[in-house]
Design an enzyme around this catalytic site. Structure first.
Site, short mmCIF file in Angstrom:
data_model
loop_
_atom_site.label_atom_id
_atom_site.label_comp_id
_atom_site.label_asym_id
_atom_site.label_seq_id
_atom_site.Cartn_x
_atom_site.Cartn_y
_atom_site.Cartn_z
N SER A 178 -30.23 10.74 -9.03
CA SER A 178 -28.95 10.85 -9.73
C SER A 178 -28.36 9.48 -10.00
CB SER A 178 -27.97 11.65 -8.87
OG SER A 178 -27.60 10.86 -7.75
N LYS A 179 -27.30 9.49 -10.78
CA LYS A 179 -26.58 8.26 -11.10
C LYS A 179 -26.08 7.60 -9.80
CE LYS A 179 -22.60 6.85 -13.73
NZ LYS A 179 -21.25 7.31 -13.68
N ARG A 180 -25.61 8.42 -8.90
CA ARG A 180 -25.11 7.95 -7.60
C ARG A 180 -26.18 7.17 -6.82
NH1 ARG A 180 -22.39 6.80 -4.36
NH2 ARG A 180 -22.26 7.82 -2.34
N GLY A 231 -28.51 5.41 -8.04
CA GLY A 231 -28.60 4.09 -8.66
C GLY A 231 -27.49 3.20 -8.16
N GLU A 232 -26.28 3.76 -8.09
CA GLU A 232 -25.13 2.97 -7.64
C GLU A 232 -25.34 2.53 -6.19
OE1 GLU A 232 -22.08 5.39 -10.55
OE2 GLU A 232 -22.06 5.81 -8.39
#
Ligand code: GLU
Length: 508
Positions: free
Chosen positions: A264-266, A268-269
């Protein structure tokens, strides 16, 4: 050449393209090119509530960056357009009508409030409300209401939806090119909404109608769409298009670096790596999400990395350029299980793809890093630098930290190295070496190497100690590429000058 292979990448412009979506595009592209077919971009923008401005341009730019330019699409046009669903609105209604007439669909007038109430009542009993064959008989729809009342509601503008009518207790048999045979009982499915009275189809209807009208031969998409397959297959059958039905291939998920759950995008963060091909500036929140392009990745490295998430060439080969991927790609070699995303491996791919580039093609990129650092030099000089520095970098932006000392003398000397490598007799030895180099006629890497080795052996010095001290004088630290290359690049005068300045500085 198979003119009949037609595949589509059908993203919804609801935000930036996730690398999972990019992989779907890639597999479609590879399959089309491998089979001499057509790669189509279709923008699925029927859900106006989720529309995000700039997302379509972002998708197109991402595909272009990766070299996955569609043969047909909103920009290219083509014989099966328009390629944006919002521009194809009229035809969906016609197909919804066809299903109503054949009894495969029905009008439903239940209001959102009524449905909420039902849901709540079911929940209170510890059950889940599903609008299906058991429930529909007791709901407000054209199956339970008299014809004239239905007519009246429609003409008076009462909001409605059109739902698909699943026959209960049917085994729906499906073939998936990745998963093989899939069977689902229709009794486990709800009567999905196909069309709404605002004149807009839902994803399911628009998707199936367009795949048919665009003569799509293979639907290659993410695993998250597998649960929709029974409905899609049932729609093909209801329309009488079963013989024209595309083949389906649902691609396995891309998993988090831990291997647990979907990337998910999370993630990556948290992990400090991009999950989008290009930087994305969210028009609503203003939030900026990093992109592979802006982080210094080569498109070829991204494509290579993505290709191996789910597809396996069946050999040990890991490095592929796009053309080779086209040659080697086979849907049959896509696995069923999810593939773990590995951000470190992505860096490795970038490193490898820099090595695959021809030196001459790297000159402009090197030049631009040098210019950014106020070094203006000839292409011919940069061309000498490329083969020396290229093996040492994962990213082009690392060129400067790996090569600044080719252009500037060190202005400080790593004290830890001085302490360790600079002995009492080092200055004398270095001066002797400088003297020998001063007399070196032709200053090629080979000549310098011969000379330095000769001085070392004649004096019976230790090679390691001399080279370390020499490096300290030329670079200021214990890093950098081969010293003979560096010396040849700098030239005799600069080498000797750096040595003498360095000796003085260190001795201060
Ligand atoms: N619009 C869907 C998406 O956003 C397309 C799914 C499909 O390929 O059928 O992914």
């Amino acid at each position: 050449m198979d003119q009949n292979t037609r595949v589509r990448f059908a993203p919804s412009p609801t935000g930036p393209l996730h690398i999972g979506g990019l992989r779907t595009a890639l597999f479609n592209y590879l399959f089309a090119k491998k089979n001499g077919g057509t790669f189509i971009l279709r923008i699925e923008d029927t859900d106006q509530t989720r529309f995000v401005s700039g997302a379509e341009d972002y998708i197109i730019e991402s595909l272009d960056w990766c070299g996955l330019t569609p043969d047909e699409g909103p920009r290219q046009g083509g014989g099966f357009g328009p390629y944006r669903q919002s521009e194809r609105k009229e035809q969906y209604q016609r197909y919804a009508m066809q299903l109503l007439e054949s009894g495969h669909a029905y009008y439903a007038f239940d209001t959102p409030e009524e449905l909420d109430k039902m849901r709540k009542a079911y929940e209170d009993r510890g059950e889940t409300f599903v609008y299906d064959s058991r429930v529909r008989e007791s709901m407000k729809n054209s199956l339970t209401m008299p014809g004239p009342e239905v007519e009246e509601k429609i003409t008076s503008g009462t909001p409605y939806v059109i739902r698909f009518r699943f026959e209960p207790d049917q085994e729906i048999l499906m073939q998936d090119m990745v998963r093989g045979e899939v069977v689902v009982s229709s009794s486990t499915l709800d009567d999905k909404i196909l069309f709404k009275s605002d004149g807009m189809p839902t994803y399911h209807l628009a998707n199936v109608v367009d795949d048919n009208l665009m003569a799509i031969s293979h639907v290659i998409r993410g695993e998250e769409w597998l649960p929709s397959l029974p409905l899609h297959v049932s729609l093909y059958r209801a329309f009488g298009w079963e013989h024209l039905m595309p083949k389906f291939a649902h691609l396995p998920l891309i998993l988090k670096p831990t291997g647990k759950g979907k990337l998910s995008k999370r993630d990556g963060e948290k992990g400090g790596f991009p999950v989008f091909p290009l930087e994305w500036n969210d028009p609503d929140s203003g939030e900026i999400s990093p992109g592979y392009r802006e982080e210094g990745y080569l498109p070829g490295a991204c494509i290579n990395m993505l290709a191996l998430l789910g597809w396996n060439p069946g050999t040990e080969q890991e490095l592929f350029l796009l053309d080779e991927l086209i040659k080697e790609f086979q849907l049959e070699k896509v696995g069923k299980s999810g593939s773990r995303f590995d951000p470190e491996k992505t860096k490795w791919f970038n490193h490898q793809h820099i090595q695959l580039m021809k030196d001459v093609d790297l000159v402009p990129a090197f030049q631009s890093v040098l210019e950014d650092n106020e070094v203006h030099t000839d292409n011919s000089r940069v061309a000498l630098l490329v083969p020396i520095i290229k093996p040492r970098i994962n990213f082009i932006y690392e060129v400067w930290e790996e090569s600044w000392f080719f252009f500037q003398a060190p202005d400080s000397f790593d004290q830890a190295v001085v302490k360790k490598r600079w002995k009492e007799d080092t200055p004398g030895k270095m001066e002797q070496l400088a003297l020998a180099l001063e007399g070196c006629e032709s200053f090629t890497a080979e000549q310098v190497e011969t000379l330095v080795k000769d001085v070392i052996s004649r004096n019976e010095w230790g090679m390691g100690a001399i080279m370390n001290a020499w490096r300290l004088l030329l670079v200021g630290a214990a890093k950098g590429p081969g010293l003979f290359d560096l010396a040849a690049f700098l030239g005799r005068d600069e080498v000797v000058k750096r040595m003498r300045t360095g000796i003085n500085e260190i001795m201060k």
